[in-house]
Design a protein around this motif. Structure first.
Motif, PDB file in Angstrom:
ATOM      1  N   ARG A 153       0.873  -1.173   0.000  1.00  0.00           N
ATOM      2  CA  ARG A 153       0.000   0.000   0.000  1.00  0.00           C
ATOM      3  C   ARG A 153       0.915   1.230   0.000  1.00  0.00           C
ATOM      4  O   ARG A 153       2.083   1.157   0.399  1.00  0.00           O
ATOM      5  N   SER A 184      -5.083   1.298   8.910  1.00  0.00           N
ATOM      6  CA  SER A 184      -4.687   0.592   7.705  1.00  0.00           C
ATOM      7  C   SER A 184      -3.509  -0.320   8.009  1.00  0.00           C
ATOM      8  O   SER A 184      -2.735  -0.059   8.939  1.00  0.00           O
ATOM      9  N   GLY A 209      -9.198  -3.009   0.021  1.00  0.00           N
ATOM     10  CA  GLY A 209      -9.430  -2.082   1.124  1.00  0.00           C
ATOM     11  C   GLY A 209      -9.351  -2.675   2.510  1.00  0.00           C
ATOM     12  O   GLY A 209      -9.079  -1.971   3.478  1.00  0.00           O
ATOM     13  N   SER A 222     -10.857   0.622  -2.668  1.00  0.00           N
ATOM     14  CA  SER A 222     -10.173   1.680  -1.927  1.00  0.00           C
ATOM     15  C   SER A 222      -9.126   2.322  -2.822  1.00  0.00           C
ATOM     16  O   SER A 222      -8.211   1.648  -3.304  1.00  0.00           O
ATOM     17  N   GLU A 224      -5.966   4.674  -2.950  1.00  0.00           N
ATOM     18  CA  GLU A 224      -4.958   5.072  -1.969  1.00  0.00           C
ATOM     19  C   GLU A 224      -3.775   5.718  -2.663  1.00  0.00           C
ATOM     20  O   GLU A 224      -3.454   5.379  -3.802  1.00  0.00           O
ATOM     21  N   GLN A 253      -6.222   7.605   1.880  1.00  0.00           N
ATOM     22  CA  GLN A 253      -7.046   6.652   1.143  1.00  0.00           C
ATOM     23  C   GLN A 253      -8.514   7.042   1.218  1.00  0.00           C
ATOM     24  O   GLN A 253      -8.950   7.690   2.181  1.00  0.00           O
ATOM     25  N   TYR A 254      -9.250   6.630   0.182  1.00  0.00           N
ATOM     26  CA  TYR A 254     -10.702   6.740   0.150  1.00  0.00           C
ATOM     27  C   TYR A 254     -11.227   5.327  -0.012  1.00  0.00           C
ATOM     28  O   TYR A 254     -11.257   4.778  -1.099  1.00  0.00           O
ATOM     29  N   ASN A 255     -11.626   4.732   1.122  1.00  0.00           N
ATOM     30  CA  ASN A 255     -11.982   3.322   1.188  1.00  0.00           C
ATOM     31  C   ASN A 255     -13.503   3.191   1.198  1.00  0.00           C
ATOM     32  O   ASN A 255     -14.152   3.427   2.213  1.00  0.00           O
ATOM     33  N   GLN A 256     -14.076   2.807   0.069  1.00  0.00           N
ATOM     34  CA  GLN A 256     -15.533   2.730  -0.075  1.00  0.00           C
ATOM     35  C   GLN A 256     -16.070   1.388   0.434  1.00  0.00           C
ATOM     36  O   GLN A 256     -15.495   0.337   0.154  1.00  0.00           O
ATOM     37  N   HIS A 258     -16.156  -0.113   3.320  1.00  0.00           N
ATOM     38  CA  HIS A 258     -15.229  -0.952   4.077  1.00  0.00           C
ATOM     39  C   HIS A 258     -15.927  -1.668   5.232  1.00  0.00           C
ATOM     40  O   HIS A 258     -15.353  -2.591   5.827  1.00  0.00           O
ATOM     41  N   ASP A 271     -17.947   4.215   4.636  1.00  0.00           N
ATOM     42  CA  ASP A 271     -16.643   4.534   4.051  1.00  0.00           C
ATOM     43  C   ASP A 271     -15.641   4.956   5.124  1.00  0.00           C
ATOM     44  O   ASP A 271     -16.008   5.487   6.177  1.00  0.00           O
TER      45      ASP A 271
END
Length: 401
Positions: A153, A184, A209, A222, A224, A253-256, A258, A271
């Motif tokens: 990541r 994370s 994610g 996600s 990142e 990160q934008y973790n949709q 999750h 999210d």
């Protein structure tokens, strides 16, 4: 395995022959086989010694953190109640990695990598899992390569190789569980692009994610990223003790989707969004680094709990001594404030979680490092993590090859 054993026996035999016959020499033929030949040209021994593979080249390496930890928890909490955490004392293998790289293509910088990771699970049992298993293709675009599979990541690897060199005793802020947000972990299934130039580099990609040791729920991806400005440029590897550099980074990160959350009769996908700013300045004799992180976990808002939403910062410094900078003193301070308020003594407020770390290290050689340190956890009274308060005393041997 049979070939490796035979090779070892052959090596011992060759050593004995060489010790008793000064005219004996070691030779290798075009197929990579090793044998001895006397002065008269007579072949004495011939046995295969290579590990055969369809790859052009194989590279093995290993890394292990061997340690002892004594956890001295506070016996009571701030309100006078008994702390449920009891003191512990144990020897441990904190992590053990074994890695193989196989160079498969004409480009010598492209390879396949697999890394196995030994670590404790939540039950305390040692588990072996794949941490990395990816194909790296160099220069798929200008100055840009790509990792495909169970990949890095964007942030963790950068911080641990440029600003915080003591992963053997403590994870970085966004991974910390005792007094941090635990946002994370360092690897996930996906694809990551790696752009490298003299004054700028970036890692960015799309991942499941949940991370490499959590089950994927398949509800969203996600995105990142990490972007880093090398304000003084970069100049090869081993920057820690031989180079001067100054970096500034933006990561997150934008973790949709999750996490699934049920409120009443409705189940929704929530999210996790976080971002951070980081800077590090290094000279061969010292290093200073600082970062700020902000996160929003929409499942916290839906459930009115205090877990991963909040903001915080971390600062660390290191001073190096000795002809080869082999002696090191270091310190670090972490602060994290969850956004949900908790009540203590009738007062509702956001409660800060804090960690102090101080230690010393000796780089015995390129393969072994020794570390002695203490970590003080001082989470604010009324914090959900107050039970972690106390001091951990640690001794560590990092072994690498």
């Amino acid at each position: 395995m049979k070939k490796i054993v035979l090779s070892a026996l052959a090596a011992l035999t060759l050593g004995s022959v060489a010790a008793n016959a000064g005219a004996t020499k070691l030779y290798q033929d075009a197929n990579g086989q090793v044998f001895t030949k006397s002065a008269e040209g007579r072949t004495l021994i011939k046995t295969p010694t290579s590990v055969f593979s369809k790859a052009d080249k194989l590279k093995f390496s290993g890394l292990t953190y061997l340690g002892y930890t004594y956890n001295d928890y506070d016996s009571t909490l701030a309100d006078g109640s008994i702390n449920s955490n009891k003191d512990t004392s144990e020897f441990e293998i904190r992590r053990a990695y074994f890695q193989l790289k196989a160079y498969l293509l004409d480009d010598s910088k492209s390879y396949y990598r697999i890394t196995f990771d030994i670590s404790k699970d939540v039950t305390g049992d040692e588990k072996v899992r794949a941490k990395y298993a990816y194909l790296f293709l160099n220069n798929v675009f200008a100055n840009t390569g790509v990792e495909i599979g169970l990949a890095h990541r964007p942030w963790h690897d950068y911080e641990e190789h440029n600003a915080w060199y003591f992963r053997n005793i403590s994870k970085i802020l966004i991974e910390d569980k005792a007094h941090g947000p635990d946002l994370s972990n360092s690897a996930d299934f996906g694809v990551m692009f790696k752009t490298r130039t003299q004054y700028f580099d970036a890692d960015y990609g799309l991942f499941n994610g949940e991370g490499y040791h959590s089950a994927s729920n398949g509800n969203g991806m996600s995105f990142e990223w990490r972007t880093t400005a090398h304000l003084m440029g970069v100049d090869g590897k081993d920057k820690q003790t031989k180079k001067t550099y100054w970096d500034a980074s933006f990561f997150g990160q934008y973790n949709q989707g999750h996490k699934s959350v049920t409120v009443g009769t409705v189940t929704e996908q929530q999210d996790l969004i976080f971002g951070g700013l980081h800077t590090v300045y290094n000279q061969p004799s010292f290093l200073v680094a600082a970062q700020y992180v902000y996160s929003k976990d929409t499942s916290d808002i839906a459930n009115n709990v205090s877990k991963q939403s909040g903001d915080g910062y971390s600062v660390n410094a290191e001073y190096r001594l000795g002809e080869e900078k082999e002696y090191r003193c270091f310190a670090r301070y972490d602060s994290w404030t969850p956004k949900t308020k908790t009540t203590y003594n009738g007062v509702s407020a956001e409660r800060e979680d804090r960690g102090y770390l101080i230690g010393a290290a000796w780089e015995m050689n390129k393969n072994v490092q020794w570390v002695a340190n203490a970590i003080i956890t001082d989470n604010e009274a009324g914090s959900a993590k107050e039970i972690n308060n106390g001091t951990a005393y640690m001794l560590t041997a990092e072994v690498r090859f």
